[in-house]
Design a protein around this motif. Structure first.
Motif, PDB file in Angstrom:
ATOM      1  N   CYS A  76      55.183 -25.637  21.845  1.00 56.25           N
ATOM      2  CA  CYS A  76      55.457 -24.975  20.565  1.00 56.25           C
ATOM      3  C   CYS A  76      55.062 -25.945  19.458  1.00 56.25           C
ATOM      4  O   CYS A  76      54.306 -26.894  19.713  1.00 56.25           O
ATOM      5  CB  CYS A  76      56.905 -24.516  20.450  1.00 56.25           C
ATOM      6  N   LEU A  77      55.548 -25.746  18.258  1.00 52.71           N
ATOM      7  CA  LEU A  77      55.149 -26.606  17.140  1.00 52.71           C
ATOM      8  C   LEU A  77      55.861 -27.961  17.200  1.00 52.71           C
ATOM      9  O   LEU A  77      55.229 -29.012  17.315  1.00 52.71           O
ATOM     10  CB  LEU A  77      55.448 -25.889  15.816  1.00 52.71           C
ATOM     11  N   GLY A  78      57.190 -27.933  17.121  1.00 53.00           N
ATOM     12  CA  GLY A  78      57.949 -29.179  16.998  1.00 53.00           C
ATOM     13  C   GLY A  78      58.499 -29.746  18.293  1.00 53.00           C
ATOM     14  O   GLY A  78      58.968 -30.878  18.334  1.00 53.00           O
ATOM     15  N   ASN A  79      58.475 -28.921  19.364  1.00 52.09           N
ATOM     16  CA  ASN A  79      59.067 -29.288  20.659  1.00 52.09           C
ATOM     17  C   ASN A  79      60.555 -29.646  20.518  1.00 52.09           C
ATOM     18  O   ASN A  79      61.052 -30.547  21.186  1.00 52.09           O
ATOM     19  CB  ASN A  79      58.286 -30.440  21.315  1.00 52.09           C
ATOM     20  N   ILE A  80      61.239 -28.893  19.632  1.00 52.45           N
ATOM     21  CA  ILE A  80      62.697 -29.078  19.544  1.00 52.45           C
ATOM     22  C   ILE A  80      63.465 -27.748  19.676  1.00 52.45           C
ATOM     23  O   ILE A  80      64.687 -27.761  19.818  1.00 52.45           O
ATOM     24  CB  ILE A  80      63.156 -29.810  18.257  1.00 52.45           C
ATOM     25  N   CYS A  81      62.752 -26.612  19.619  1.00 52.66           N
ATOM     26  CA  CYS A  81      63.452 -25.326  19.745  1.00 52.66           C
ATOM     27  C   CYS A  81      62.916 -24.489  20.911  1.00 52.66           C
ATOM     28  O   CYS A  81      63.568 -24.358  21.946  1.00 52.66           O
ATOM     29  CB  CYS A  81      63.339 -24.509  18.450  1.00 52.66           C
ATOM     30  N   SER A 130      53.826 -34.280  15.845  1.00 53.02           N
ATOM     31  CA  SER A 130      54.652 -35.400  16.318  1.00 53.02           C
ATOM     32  C   SER A 130      55.858 -35.661  15.423  1.00 53.02           C
ATOM     33  O   SER A 130      56.584 -36.631  15.613  1.00 53.02           O
ATOM     34  CB  SER A 130      53.797 -36.664  16.416  1.00 53.02           C
ATOM     35  N   MET A 131      56.059 -34.723  14.464  1.00 56.64           N
ATOM     36  CA  MET A 131      57.122 -34.863  13.452  1.00 56.64           C
ATOM     37  C   MET A 131      58.510 -35.195  14.037  1.00 56.64           C
ATOM     38  O   MET A 131      59.273 -35.940  13.446  1.00 56.64           O
ATOM     39  CB  MET A 131      57.201 -33.524  12.703  1.00 56.64           C
ATOM     40  N   HIS A 132      58.813 -34.608  15.195  1.00 49.67           N
ATOM     41  CA  HIS A 132      60.149 -34.796  15.772  1.00 49.67           C
ATOM     42  C   HIS A 132      60.136 -35.678  17.018  1.00 49.67           C
ATOM     43  O   HIS A 132      61.083 -35.665  17.812  1.00 49.67           O
ATOM     44  CB  HIS A 132      60.780 -33.441  16.102  1.00 49.67           C
ATOM     45  N   TYR A 170      63.696 -21.815  14.037  1.00 48.30           N
ATOM     46  CA  TYR A 170      64.119 -23.032  13.330  1.00 48.30           C
ATOM     47  C   TYR A 170      64.823 -22.734  12.011  1.00 48.30           C
ATOM     48  O   TYR A 170      65.819 -23.365  11.674  1.00 48.30           O
ATOM     49  CB  TYR A 170      62.910 -23.935  13.089  1.00 48.30           C
ATOM     50  N   TRP A 171      64.308 -21.755  11.272  1.00 50.17           N
ATOM     51  CA  TRP A 171      64.901 -21.434   9.971  1.00 50.17           C
ATOM     52  C   TRP A 171      65.946 -20.334  10.087  1.00 50.17           C
ATOM     53  O   TRP A 171      66.456 -19.829   9.082  1.00 50.17           O
ATOM     54  CB  TRP A 171      63.799 -21.017   8.973  1.00 50.17           C
ATOM     55  N   GLY A 172      66.284 -19.940  11.301  1.00 49.14           N
ATOM     56  CA  GLY A 172      67.221 -18.842  11.515  1.00 49.14           C
ATOM     57  C   GLY A 172      68.622 -19.318  11.868  1.00 49.14           C
ATOM     58  O   GLY A 172      68.994 -20.455  11.589  1.00 49.14           O
TER      59      GLY A 172
HETATM   60  P1  4NP Z   1      59.766 -25.266  17.480  1.00 50.49           P
HETATM   61  O1  4NP Z   1      60.487 -25.006  16.082  1.00 50.49           O
HETATM   62  O2  4NP Z   1      58.266 -25.274  17.226  1.00 50.49           O
HETATM   63  O3  4NP Z   1      60.175 -24.084  18.282  1.00 50.49           O
HETATM   64  O4  4NP Z   1      60.276 -26.574  18.005  1.00 50.49           O
HETATM   65  C1  4NP Z   1      60.262 -25.762  14.929  1.00 50.49           C
HETATM   66  C2  4NP Z   1      60.846 -26.991  14.805  1.00 50.49           C
HETATM   67  C3  4NP Z   1      60.699 -27.723  13.635  1.00 50.49           C
HETATM   68  C4  4NP Z   1      59.954 -27.199  12.597  1.00 50.49           C
HETATM   69  C5  4NP Z   1      59.363 -25.962  12.718  1.00 50.49           C
HETATM   70  C6  4NP Z   1      59.507 -25.254  13.900  1.00 50.49           C
HETATM   71  N1  4NP Z   1      59.833 -27.942  11.387  1.00 50.49           N
HETATM   72  O5  4NP Z   1      59.208 -27.431  10.449  1.00 50.49           O
HETATM   73  O6  4NP Z   1      60.357 -29.065  11.311  1.00 50.49           O
END
Ligand code: 4NP
Length: 156
Positions: A7-12, A38-40, A122-124
């Motif tokens: 996914c994008l951040g690899n945290i959700c 690599s933000m997270h 993430y924003w939900g």
């Molecule tokens: P993910 O969710 O790609 O499912 O891990 C996100 C996590 C962090 C961000 C966006 C989506 N962010 O903008 O920090």
């Protein structure tokens, strides 16, 4: 068989996909996850994802975010992307046709035109995380069935 969820951040989303898929496949199937950014990096999954998984008896708390690497395209057999932007980004990192063939949109397997992407929670709120959990669970179940002949080869 080695499966990578992205996914994008690899945290959700992809940590949930990793955790859920691990409960569905035998131990000799390696399942991992990564992000396109690599933000997270180094962080554990978002608390809401950890809690949602825990509500379903799955522990994803020890996972750590990491960005996808060049080596992943050689290491993994299947690379599943949670949404279309992630898919486009991952495909753009491939270096040959063999690598491109490994990459697909995670929910494509459902053949459901309404659900082609796992929405970013993430924003939900927690309801969004639960909905995403259910969607990812459906995707993982369908992928497991699709790969069943490879995952559990019939021994003669
Ligand atoms: P993910 O969710 O790609 O499912 O891990 C996100 C996590 C962090 C961000 C966006 C989506 N962010 O903008 O920090």
């Amino acid at each position: 068989m080695k499966i990578l969820m992205v996914c994008l951040g690899n945290i959700c989303r992809s940590p949930l996909a990793e955790g859920i898929m691990k409960t569905k496949v035998p131990g000799n199937v390696f399942v991992d996850s990564a992000g396109t950014v690599s933000m997270h990096e180094g962080k554990h999954p978002d608390n809401r994802a950890v809690k949602t998984a825990a509500n379903h008896g799955i522990d994803i708390s020890k996972q750590k975010s990491r960005p996808i690497t060049k080596a992943d395209f050689d290491t993994f057999d299947k690379i599943y992307c949670m949404d279309i932007d992630v898919y486009a980004d991952v495909v753009s990192k491939t270096r040959n046709e063999e690598q491109r063939q490994k990459v697909s949109l995670f929910l494509e397997v459902l053949g459901d035109h309404k659900n082609t992407e796992v929405p970013d929670p993430y924003w939900g709120d927690m309801n969004d995380f639960e909905e995403v959990f259910q969607l990812i669970d459906r995707g993982c179940e369908a992928i497991k069935n699709q790969l069943s002949s490879v995952i559990n080869p019939i021994k003669n």
